[in-house]
Design a protein around this motif. Structure first.
Motif, PDB file in Angstrom:
ATOM      1  N   LYS A   1      -8.758 -37.535 -40.777  1.00 20.96           N
ATOM      2  CA  LYS A   1      -9.061 -37.448 -42.117  1.00 20.96           C
ATOM      3  C   LYS A   1     -10.399 -36.298 -42.640  1.00 20.96           C
ATOM      4  O   LYS A   1     -11.149 -36.329 -41.633  1.00 20.96           O
ATOM      5  N   HIS A   2     -10.276 -36.102 -43.689  1.00 24.21           N
ATOM      6  CA  HIS A   2     -11.493 -35.153 -44.159  1.00 24.21           C
ATOM      7  C   HIS A   2     -12.643 -36.057 -44.381  1.00 24.21           C
ATOM      8  O   HIS A   2     -12.463 -37.207 -44.618  1.00 24.21           O
ATOM      9  N   VAL A   3     -13.921 -35.614 -44.079  1.00 17.62           N
ATOM     10  CA  VAL A   3     -14.948 -36.428 -44.309  1.00 17.62           C
ATOM     11  C   VAL A   3     -16.034 -35.858 -45.202  1.00 17.62           C
ATOM     12  O   VAL A   3     -16.595 -34.772 -44.817  1.00 17.62           O
ATOM     13  N   PHE A   4     -16.518 -36.782 -45.874  1.00 13.09           N
ATOM     14  CA  PHE A   4     -17.783 -36.704 -46.654  1.00 13.09           C
ATOM     15  C   PHE A   4     -18.664 -37.711 -46.257  1.00 13.09           C
ATOM     16  O   PHE A   4     -18.466 -38.815 -46.157  1.00 13.09           O
ATOM     17  N   SER A   5     -19.788 -36.972 -45.761  1.00 14.79           N
ATOM     18  CA  SER A   5     -20.989 -37.885 -45.308  1.00 14.79           C
ATOM     19  C   SER A   5     -22.290 -37.905 -45.999  1.00 14.79           C
ATOM     20  O   SER A   5     -22.823 -36.968 -46.186  1.00 14.79           O
ATOM     21  N   GLU A   6     -22.853 -39.230 -46.535  1.00  8.61           N
ATOM     22  CA  GLU A   6     -24.073 -38.976 -46.940  1.00  8.61           C
ATOM     23  C   GLU A   6     -25.058 -38.743 -45.932  1.00  8.61           C
ATOM     24  O   GLU A   6     -24.869 -38.744 -44.611  1.00  8.61           O
ATOM     25  N   LYS A   7     -26.143 -37.976 -46.261  1.00  7.22           N
ATOM     26  CA  LYS A   7     -27.108 -37.679 -45.231  1.00  7.22           C
ATOM     27  C   LYS A   7     -27.759 -38.992 -44.698  1.00  7.22           C
ATOM     28  O   LYS A   7     -27.904 -40.134 -45.405  1.00  7.22           O
ATOM     29  N   PRO A   8     -28.277 -38.959 -43.637  1.00  6.79           N
ATOM     30  CA  PRO A   8     -28.369 -37.746 -42.509  1.00  6.79           C
ATOM     31  C   PRO A   8     -27.291 -37.449 -41.559  1.00  6.79           C
ATOM     32  O   PRO A   8     -26.387 -38.646 -41.605  1.00  6.79           O
ATOM     33  N   LEU A   9     -26.980 -36.471 -40.886  1.00  9.44           N
ATOM     34  CA  LEU A   9     -25.873 -36.087 -40.071  1.00  9.44           C
ATOM     35  C   LEU A   9     -26.099 -37.297 -38.978  1.00  9.44           C
ATOM     36  O   LEU A   9     -25.044 -37.708 -38.313  1.00  9.44           O
ATOM     37  N   GLY A  10     -27.146 -37.410 -38.511  1.00  8.28           N
ATOM     38  CA  GLY A  10     -27.406 -38.209 -37.374  1.00  8.28           C
ATOM     39  C   GLY A  10     -28.852 -38.706 -37.311  1.00  8.28           C
ATOM     40  O   GLY A  10     -29.724 -38.150 -38.011  1.00  8.28           O
ATOM     41  N   VAL A  11     -29.504 -39.700 -36.606  1.00  9.60           N
ATOM     42  CA  VAL A  11     -30.612 -40.111 -36.656  1.00  9.60           C
ATOM     43  C   VAL A  11     -31.728 -39.370 -35.628  1.00  9.60           C
ATOM     44  O   VAL A  11     -32.577 -39.753 -35.606  1.00  9.60           O
ATOM     45  N   ASN A  12     -31.008 -38.540 -35.074  1.00  9.56           N
ATOM     46  CA  ASN A  12     -31.924 -37.594 -34.320  1.00  9.56           C
ATOM     47  C   ASN A  12     -31.140 -36.319 -34.004  1.00  9.56           C
ATOM     48  O   ASN A  12     -29.993 -36.189 -34.663  1.00  9.56           O
ATOM     49  N   VAL A  13     -31.720 -35.406 -33.580  1.00  7.41           N
ATOM     50  CA  VAL A  13     -31.191 -34.045 -33.450  1.00  7.41           C
ATOM     51  C   VAL A  13     -30.108 -33.832 -32.392  1.00  7.41           C
ATOM     52  O   VAL A  13     -29.099 -33.233 -32.620  1.00  7.41           O
ATOM     53  N   ALA A  14     -29.964 -34.819 -31.319  1.00  7.90           N
ATOM     54  CA  ALA A  14     -29.094 -34.912 -30.500  1.00  7.90           C
ATOM     55  C   ALA A  14     -27.661 -35.531 -31.186  1.00  7.90           C
ATOM     56  O   ALA A  14     -26.810 -34.803 -30.996  1.00  7.90           O
TER      57      ALA A  14
END
Lengths: 348, 348, 348, 348
Positions: D101-114
Motif C-alpha cells: 500500500k501507498h502510505v500517508f502518515s501523520e507526523k511523527p515518523l516515530g517516537v524516537n530517532v531509532a
C-alpha cells in the motif's frame, strides 16, 4: 441515507448535470466532481464540443451533451445546475423543472421582471422539486458568521447597511464589451448587495436615490450606465442602506459590507486580502488582494451547491426562494431607473 | 523675525487672549501656553471666575477677564481665540475684529446663514487682520497626508467620498441634553465632513438626499433630529459624496473617511485606534479606540492655532476663508432640510 | 508654582541650555523652544558657529556658545540637555553637575562600563540635582499605555518579551560610516530594547546567547559587528527575552515589541505605520511606514524632556536612574561579547 | 487517466483506507470522502466499533475494520492514511508498505530517532510506493504563497526566521493529561516550525539554545517540559531561527511565522483571524481568532492528502521525504536536550 451495513454504494448520491462551461460553469463542474458530499457530476452540457469533451474527460464525467434538450431528457440525472447565459435562465429553469429535475440556477432569475414572474410560475407548478438561486455570498463563511451575529441580536437594531462591489480595473475591457448585455451595474453587480441588504436587515426598501457616472471610461454612457454608481435607500424598518458598485478598483476584486447597529458594528472583508500573508517592503506593510470572484468566493461556490444537494437529500427547501430572486431584480431595476432619471423613487 | 544677534526676547510673539474655558477652550488655552511657536497666552476670559483664576494661575497667564468686552479692550493682546458658545460667535468675531484683533474662531461661523453673512461682512471690513475658522481635521496629520496625495493626482479623479462622524454611545446623555441647541446632526457633526468633502473633491454639491432616524434614542425626534443620519450628494464634478453621522458608536469616537479615485483609494482612520498597542486576549486581536475628539485630534488642535499664529507672523491669510464657513453652513442646512422633508433637494 | 494673583511672569520656568545641534539635538532644541511647559530654551551650544547662530536666531535663543565650558559657566541656566557625541557624555555630565546644573543626557551614559561608573559617582555627588537619561521609548504613549496594562496585571506573568529595532536599508551608508564608533548593534540599537525588557519584566538577565552576521553588508564584519543580530536571554524571573536588531529594514524604521503573558498579549507598533492613512492601490492594501526615529518618537522626545523639567519643578527624581544606564550598558556589552565569542554567557 | 470517450467510471480513483478516528482522523476521513479529486474512501479502521460503524455509515464507506491487520490485508485498497497514535506509526508504516500500500502518515515518523531510522528502511525497501508525511503547514495556501515568494528571491537572503505555535489556554487540561506522552513541546508542537524553518531557509541548524518554563501550569515540570518554551538556532547559512511554543495562548490557536530577508519581510498569520469579519464594539476593533488546528488548517489537511493522491496518480514522489521526517525529529530532540540541560548545543 443509511446504506446497508458493511457495504454501501453510490445509490443515494444526487446525480447532477451541469450546464455551461464558462469560467464559473467550469468551476461549478469541478466543485461538483470533487468537493461535494452526496453528489455526482454525471453530465455536462456546452455548445462548445471541444471544451465539453476536454472537461468531461478531465473530470471523468459519463454523459456529455451539446444541447440543453438532450441533457434534460437524460434519465440518469436528478438535478440540473444552470451556469448558462442570463438570457436563457428563465426558459431553462422551466424546462428542467418540467422534465422533473431539481434546479440550481446562477443569478439572475430572468433578464427582466416579467421573466422572473414566469420563473415563479414554473417553480410554483413543481412544488415537489427543489429550486435554488445562486446568491453565493450567503454561503461565504464570513458573511454567514456575520449574519449569525446579527440574527442573535448582538449588534442591536440595524442602523446603516453599507455594501461595495468592485471589479478590478484590469478587467475593464471585458466589462466594456459586456456592457450592452449586463443590464447595468445595479443589475449586474449591486444585485448581490441588494440581496445582502434584505438578508441582513430583514426588511424591504421604501425609497432610493441613485447617482454615479463614467469617471474613467465613457463607454458605459452609451448603455445609460456608469463605471461607478451608488445609491442610498431607506428601508421600511428605517435602516439606511448605502450601496456602491464600481468597475475601476485599483487594488483587486473588492466585496465589502458594513452593518452598523445600535450596539455593535460588523465589517466583512473591508480588506479583501488574498490570504494571511503580510508583505513588508518598500511599499510599506501590505496585504495583497483577491483577484476575482472565483478566488474570493471559492468556498462559497462549493457551499451553495452543497446546500442545494443537501436540500434534495434531506427533502427540504432552501432559505432563498424564487420570490427573493424576483424581488432583488425588481429593486435593482428601480435603482437603475432612479440612476437614469436622476430622481428619488419610491418602491411599490 | 530675526532678533538682534546674541540676544533675543519675546517681542515677536503673538499675544493671544483665549475666550471660553469649556473642554475644548481649556485645551486651546493649554496648547497656546505650552505647545506653540511664536505665541504667548496673555489673557483668558470666562464667565466662571473660579475656573478662570484656577486656569490662569496654573498656566501662568497674566490677564484674566470675566467679560469679552474687557478682553478685547486689552491693549496687550494681538489676537483672540474664540471657544465660546456657538450663539456668541458672530457677534464676538465682529467685535474682536473691530477692536483690531486677529481672530481665530471655532466653528460655526454663526447659528444660521444670516449670521454667517454678517461674519463675512465683518471680515471683509478688516482685510488687514487674519481671520481663521477652526476646521481642525484639515490640520490632522493623516488628513493632511491624504490630501497631499489626492492633490498630487496619485488616486486619479475622485469617484466616491465617504465620511463618518460618530460619537460614542457613552456620551449619549450629554448629546440628548444638548440636542435642542445643537442644530441637529448635520450641523453639529457632519459639518466637518462637508468641509472635508469640499476640500478633497475641490467641488460643490448639486443635490442631496438625506435619511436617518431615532434608532436607539427617541429623544432626538422632538428636535426633528435623529440619533443616526446620512446623506448622499452628487457634486458638480460628478463625485459621489456619502456622509454618515451617528451618536451611538459602540467602540469609541470614530471619524473616518474614504476617498475612492479612479486610480487609487485612500482611507483615513478606518480603525480609530487609540495608539499603536494591539491587545490579544479572550476577545481576539484588537485595537482599543479613541475616546473623544480631544484625544483623536490632539495634535490637530495645536496645528490649527499654530497656523493661525503663523499667518499673523508671516503676514498671510489662511487657506480656509470666511466664505468656506458660510458655504459649509449652507450645505449643512440644506442636508437638514432634505432630512426633515424626506425629499431630494437641489443646491442653489 | 502659584504666581501672584492677576499677573505672572516667567520666573518659574526652567532655563535650559542645550548642547549639540545634530539631528536629534536640533529637535530637542525646537521642542524645548515651543512644545514644553515650564521650560525656556535660554542657551545653545555647538562647535559649528554658523549652525549655532542660524538655529539660535530662528528659535529666538538668548545665549549661544561654541564651547561647553562657556555654557555651564552661564549663570542664567538651570539645566543642561546633552545631545553631544557619546564619547563626551560622561565628562559633560560630571562637569555640568559640578557647575550646579540639572542634567538630561541622551544615551549612553558612557562609552564603556568604567565611564558609566564615573557618571554614577558624579550623580551621587549631587543628590540635590536632577539627572535623567534619555530612554525615550518609555515616554512614547503606546509603550507607556502597554506598560500600564502590564503593571496592572491584565496580561498575567510575563512569559516572552520580544523586541525589534530596525533601521531602514536606505540609511545603510551612514550606518557603515558610523560603524567603527557605534559600539556595535547591541550597544547602538538593542540598548533601548534591553531597557524595555527590564522595564516590562521587572527583572534582570541571567544568560544570553547571541548570533547574527553580515547578510547584506560585509563592511560591519571589520568591526566585529553584523548588519543584523539577535539574542535570546533568560531572565531571573524566568521570562524569555528575544531581541533583534537590524540595519536593513526594507519598509522603514521599525521598532516593535511583543509581551506575551500568561493571560494576555500586547504588541506595540507591529506595523510601524506613519499615520492613520491606508492606501489601496496596485500593491494591495497598505500602510506606509515611519521613516526614522524622529518621526516615530516625535512625541516621546517631547515627553522625556518634559518629564525632566517636571522633576526639576516638582523637586522629585526620574523613574530611570543613573544605575539603569550603567546596567543597560553592562548587559549590552555582555550581549556583544556573546555575539563575538559565539557562546552562551552568564550575567554576573 | 483519459477514460473512454463518452463514458467513464471510477477505475482510476485511488482507493483509500483510513486508520484512526480521533478528531484529525475523522476529519481526514470526511475530507477523503467528499473533498478530494481522484480518491475514494473505501475503508475505515478504528478499535472503537461503534464509532467506526457510525462514521462508515455516515460517509458511505464500504469496508470497516477494527484491526489494522485486516485493513492492510484488504485487496481493494491502494493506499493507507495513518492517523493512529504516534507510538504505532513506525510499525504501521512498515506493515502497510510491506502489504503493497501507498502510505500517508501523520507526523511523527516515530517516537524516537531509532524508530525514524526504521521507517526510513521500510520506505527505502519499497521505492515503487509513495510515502508521505503530514507536514500540513506546507499545504496551507498562505504558507505556500509565502514560500513561493521566498523561493523567487523577492525578499533576498534569509536573515531571521521566527515561528510561533501556540495552543489556546482553554485546552490546557487536555495538554496536561497528554503531557507524559507528548514528548514535550519541542517534539509535539515546534516540530512543525522546525520543518518550516528548514523549508523556508533551505538550510540546517548548527547550534541551539533553548529556554522556557512553567509560567502558569507547574504540571509540565514533572515531564521535564514547560508550558511555554523557546529556542534560538543558528543555521549553516547564517540564518537566525527563533522558535516559540506555548500552551497558554489567551486569544486562540496561534500559528504565525515571520521571515525577515535582506530585501523584504513576510509575515504569515500574525493575526490568527477566524475569518474576514471585524467586530467593532466595547472592546474596540477586533478580529476573532481560530479555535484550533482543524479550523486554521482546514484546507491544508485537504491539500496534503490530495497531494498524496496526486503523487500516486501521476507516479511521482512528494517533496517531503522520509529523511525530512527523521531530520525534524532529530532537531526537535536536540532542542529538547538543550532545554533540559540549560546549555548551548551543537548539531552533528
Amino acid at each position: 441515507m443509511a446504506p446497508a451495513k458493511g457495504e454501501t454504494g453510490n445509490m443515494n448520491k444526487v446525480r447532477i448535470g451541469s450546464v455551461g462551461l464558462g469560467r464559473l460553469g467550469l468551476r461549478h463542474a469541478e466543485n461538483i466532481a470533487s468537493r461535494m458530499r452526496n453528489a455526482e457530476l454525471l453530465a455536462l452540457c456546452d455548445v462548445d464540443k471541444s471544451k465539453l469533451d476536454q472537461t468531461a474527460d478531465r473530470l471523468g464525467v459519463k454523459h456529455r451533451f451539446t444541447t440543453f434538450e438532450e441533457l434534460i431528457a437524460c434519465k440518469d440525472i436528478d438535478a440540473v445546475v444552470l451556469v448558462s447565459p442570463s438570457a436563457l435562465h428563465t426558459r431553462q429553469i422551466a424546462a428542467a423543472l418540467d422534465a422533473g429535475k431539481h434546479v440550481f440556477s446562477e443569478k439572475p432569475l430572468g433578464v427582466n421582471v416579467a421573466e422572473c414572474k414566469e420563473a415563479e410560475k414554473a417553480v410554483e407548478a413543481h412544488g415537489d422539486l427543489v429550486f435554488m438561486l445562486g446568491f453565493m455570498r450567503r454561503f461565504d463563511e464570513s458573511y454567514r458568521y456575520a449574519h449569525d451575529k446579527v440574527a442573535s441580536g448582538v449588534i442591536g437594531k440595524p442602523v446603516l447597511f453599507r455594501s461595495y462591489s468592485q471589479d478590478p480595473e484590469k478587467f475593464i475591457a471585458g466589462a466594456i464589451a459586456f456592457a450592452p448585455h449586463s443590464g447595468g451595474e445595479f443589475l449586474d453587480m449591486a444585485v448581490h448587495d441588494i440581496d445582502l441588504a434584505r438578508w441582513f436587515t430583514g426588511s424591504e426598501p421604501e425609497t432610493v436615490y441613485a447617482i454615479g457616472g463614467c469617471y474613467a471610461h465613457q463607454e458605459f454612457a452609451a448603455c445609460q450606465d456608469g463605471d461607478n454608481v451608488s445609491c442610498l435607500m431607506k428601508f421600511k424598518n428605517d435602516a439606511m442602506v448605502f450601496l456602491f458598485a464600481g468597475r475601476t478598483a485599483p487594488h483587486g476584486y473588492n466585496v465589502e459590507t458594513e452593518i452598523i447597529g445600535t450596539k455593535g458594528i460588523l465589517r466583512i472583508a473591508s480588506v479583501p486580502q488574498k490570504n494571511l500573508v503580510e508583505v513588508l517592503d518598500q511599499y510599506g506593510v501590505r496585504k495583497e488582494c483577491s483577484e476575482n470572484f472565483l478566488e474570493r468566493f471559492d468556498t462559497a461556490y462549493v457551499n451553495e451547491v452543497q446546500e442545494f444537494v443537501n436540500c434534495i437529500v434531506e427533502g427540504r427547501k432552501p432559505e432563498v426562494t424564487v420570490y427573493d430572486g424576483t424581488r432583488v431584480s425588481e429593486i435593482a431595476y428601480t435603482c437603475k431607473a432612479a440612476f437614469e432619471q436622476g430622481t428619488l423613487l419610491k418602491f411599490s
